[in-house]
Design an enzyme around this catalytic site. Structure first.
Site, PDB file in Angstrom:
ATOM      1  CE1 TYR A 156     -11.870   3.552  -9.491  1.00  0.00           C
ATOM      2  CE2 TYR A 156     -14.615   3.420 -10.929  1.00  0.00           C
ATOM      3  CZ  TYR A 156     -13.567   3.514  -9.810  1.00  0.00           C
ATOM      4  OH  TYR A 156     -12.956   1.857  -9.278  1.00  0.00           O
ATOM      5  CB  THR A 160     -14.681   0.514   0.894  1.00  0.00           C
ATOM      6  OG1 THR A 160     -14.518   1.019  -1.567  1.00  0.00           O
ATOM      7  CG2 THR A 160     -14.882  -0.962   0.251  1.00  0.00           C
ATOM      8  CE  LYS A 165     -11.057   0.988 -11.254  1.00  0.00           C
ATOM      9  NZ  LYS A 165      -9.764  -0.092 -10.732  1.00  0.00           N
ATOM     10  CG  ASP A 186      -2.431   1.067   1.263  1.00  0.00           C
ATOM     11  OD1 ASP A 186      -3.368  -0.068   1.047  1.00  0.00           O
ATOM     12  OD2 ASP A 186      -1.970   1.985   1.010  1.00  0.00           O
TER      13      ASP A 186
HETATM   14  P1  NAD Z   1     -10.467   1.863  -0.559  1.00  0.00           P
HETATM   15  O1  NAD Z   1      -9.845   3.172  -0.259  1.00  0.00           O
HETATM   16  O2  NAD Z   1     -11.156   1.514   0.345  1.00  0.00           O
HETATM   17  O3  NAD Z   1      -9.074   1.193  -0.485  1.00  0.00           O
HETATM   18  C1  NAD Z   1      -7.871   1.302  -1.463  1.00  0.00           C
HETATM   19  C2  NAD Z   1      -6.542   1.059  -1.134  1.00  0.00           C
HETATM   20  O4  NAD Z   1      -5.598   1.240  -2.090  1.00  0.00           O
HETATM   21  C3  NAD Z   1      -6.059   2.318  -0.194  1.00  0.00           C
HETATM   22  O5  NAD Z   1      -5.421   1.467   1.070  1.00  0.00           O
HETATM   23  C4  NAD Z   1      -4.705   3.135  -0.657  1.00  0.00           C
HETATM   24  O6  NAD Z   1      -3.992   4.188   0.046  1.00  0.00           O
HETATM   25  C5  NAD Z   1      -4.078   1.944  -1.410  1.00  0.00           C
HETATM   26  N1  NAD Z   1      -4.243   3.044  -2.915  1.00  0.00           N
HETATM   27  C6  NAD Z   1      -4.618   4.123  -3.343  1.00  0.00           C
HETATM   28  N2  NAD Z   1      -3.421   4.680  -4.200  1.00  0.00           N
HETATM   29  C7  NAD Z   1      -2.178   3.577  -3.971  1.00  0.00           C
HETATM   30  C8  NAD Z   1      -0.820   3.880  -4.574  1.00  0.00           C
HETATM   31  N3  NAD Z   1      -0.890   4.582  -5.419  1.00  0.00           N
HETATM   32  N4  NAD Z   1       0.017   2.117  -4.619  1.00  0.00           N
HETATM   33  C9  NAD Z   1      -0.725   1.726  -3.585  1.00  0.00           C
HETATM   34  N5  NAD Z   1      -1.828   1.940  -3.158  1.00  0.00           N
HETATM   35  C10 NAD Z   1      -2.586   2.712  -3.230  1.00  0.00           C
HETATM   36  O7  NAD Z   1     -10.943   1.151  -2.191  1.00  0.00           O
HETATM   37  P2  NAD Z   1     -11.731   0.251  -2.253  1.00  0.00           P
HETATM   38  O8  NAD Z   1     -12.671   0.214  -2.093  1.00  0.00           O
HETATM   39  O9  NAD Z   1     -11.223  -1.245  -1.524  1.00  0.00           O
HETATM   40  O10 NAD Z   1     -11.057  -0.043  -3.715  1.00  0.00           O
HETATM   41  C11 NAD Z   1     -10.138  -1.563  -4.517  1.00  0.00           C
HETATM   42  C12 NAD Z   1     -10.424  -1.346  -6.288  1.00  0.00           C
HETATM   43  O11 NAD Z   1     -11.699  -1.283  -6.510  1.00  0.00           O
HETATM   44  C13 NAD Z   1      -9.934  -0.143  -6.311  1.00  0.00           C
HETATM   45  O12 NAD Z   1      -9.503  -0.390  -7.914  1.00  0.00           O
HETATM   46  C14 NAD Z   1     -11.398   0.776  -6.981  1.00  0.00           C
HETATM   47  O13 NAD Z   1     -11.683   1.552  -8.464  1.00  0.00           O
HETATM   48  C15 NAD Z   1     -12.229  -0.786  -7.087  1.00  0.00           C
HETATM   49  N6  NAD Z   1     -14.067  -1.211  -6.848  1.00  0.00           N
HETATM   50  C16 NAD Z   1     -14.122  -0.422  -6.390  1.00  0.00           C
HETATM   51  C17 NAD Z   1     -15.534   0.029  -5.656  1.00  0.00           C
HETATM   52  C18 NAD Z   1     -16.018   0.076  -5.097  1.00  0.00           C
HETATM   53  O14 NAD Z   1     -17.457   0.517  -4.993  1.00  0.00           O
HETATM   54  N7  NAD Z   1     -15.794   0.382  -3.650  1.00  0.00           N
HETATM   55  C19 NAD Z   1     -16.428  -0.764  -7.057  1.00  0.00           C
HETATM   56  C20 NAD Z   1     -15.866  -1.004  -8.182  1.00  0.00           C
HETATM   57  C21 NAD Z   1     -14.146  -1.044  -8.237  1.00  0.00           C
END
Ligand code: NAD
Length: 261
Positions: free
Chosen positions: A161, A196, A165, A38
């Site tokens: 975004y 989240t 994706k 992270d």
């Molecule tokens: P989150 O924000 O809860 O967690 C993301 C984590 O990634 C954090 O700990 C952050 O510090 C870390 N991070 C951010 N930028 C970074 C970087 N440059 N290098 C290393 N670490 C980094 O997010 P989440 O909801 O768990 O999302 C995880 C994945 O799921 C993402 O790719 C997001 O786009 C995707 N996603 C999320 C949702 C949603 O509704 N939450 C829906 C579709 C896709």
């Protein structure tokens, strides 16, 4: 009971929060050694420390990685092999959704570039450096986190975004085909809207939440653990004939026209 990932080693990016945090715990519970990566040192380290305390010493290790920097990813792969001997699973999960990301006319180029740097180049580099490591291990599984927004348009735009994706889906599919005979599988995980920090910080009023939920047949946000369970399947040998899939875990969102009252 043998764990579903016994003897495997995984690198998970974005392990400090949300989906990456839940996946790190779940994979470790299933017998996997986990490298928690992270950009947020405190959060990522906390995940590894808690896994080692709750599941067993030497189950996890933290490495600070900015997935927007290729050298960081190369170093994380080397760290995983040095620490745990091999690398079999890479979950390229870290991603950002920038608050200033908007429509075609209003999104600034620097927001566009930052989103692509992390969400697209980060996944590419995660794959690029994982491939030789997985080859050395005799094969493995790479899971790239895309999103349902890659397959559905929204009138509440986050154009950079969404575009990023879509790129993850296309990249994952092509890599799956290229490496199919090397025992290296690639699948894209497509979460629906999940409770989240990434999404809840953005949908910060009840009205904004309801505006989304009307489109979800199940009528609720998903939980990070539900994505982690899907990632576990894709990581494990149970999915041995799955490669190149757009694995939708979205409460039926992408299947819906009219949702129940
Ligand atoms: P989150 O924000 O809860 O967690 C993301 C984590 O990634 C954090 O700990 C952050 O510090 C870390 N991070 C951010 N930028 C970074 C970087 N440059 N290098 C290393 N670490 C980094 O997010 P989440 O909801 O768990 O999302 C995880 C994945 O799921 C993402 O790719 C997001 O786009 C995707 N996603 C999320 C949702 C949603 O509704 N939450 C829906 C579709 C896709």
């Amino acid at each position: 009971m043998p764990g579903r990932l016994n003897g495997k080693v995984a690198l998970i990016t974005g392990a400090g929060s949300g989906i990456g945090l839940e996946a790190s715990f779940l994979f470790a519970k299933e017998g996997c050694k986990v490298v928690c990566a992270d950009i947020n040192e405190q959060a990522g380290q906390a995940t590894a420390t808690k896994i080692n305390a709750d599941i067993g010493a030497n189950s996890a290790a933290f490495v600070r990685v900015d997935v927007g920097k290729e050298a960081d990813i190369a170093a994380a792969v080397a760290f995983a092999e040095k620490t745990f001997g091999k690398l079999h699973i890479v979950f390229n999960n870290a991603g950002i959704m920038h608050p200033a990301d908007d429509n075609a006319e209003t999104t600034e180029e620097k927001i566009w570039d930052l989103t692509m740097q992390i969400n697209v180049k980060g996944v590419w580099w995660g794959c690029k450096h994982a491939i030789p490591a997985l080859r050395r291990a005799g094969g493995g599984s790479i899971i790239n986190t895309a999103s349902f927004v890659a397959v559905r348009g929204a009138a509440t735009p986050q154009l950079a975004y969404t575009t990023s994706k879509g790129a993850v889906l296309a990249m994952t599919r092509e890599l799956a085909v290229i490496h199919a005979r090397e025992n290296i599988r690639f699948n894209a995980l497509c979460p629906g809207p999940i409770r989240t920090p990434l999404l809840m910080d953005f949908l910060n009023t009840e009205e904004k939440k309801q505006r989304r939920l009307v489109h979800v047949p199940m009528g609720r946000f998903g939980e990070a653990i539900e994505q982690a369970n899907a990632a576990l399947f894709l990581a494990s040998d149970e999915s041995s004939f799955c490669t190149g899939t757009d694995f939708m875990v979205d409460g039926g969102l992408s299947a819906a026209y009219v949702t129940p009252e």
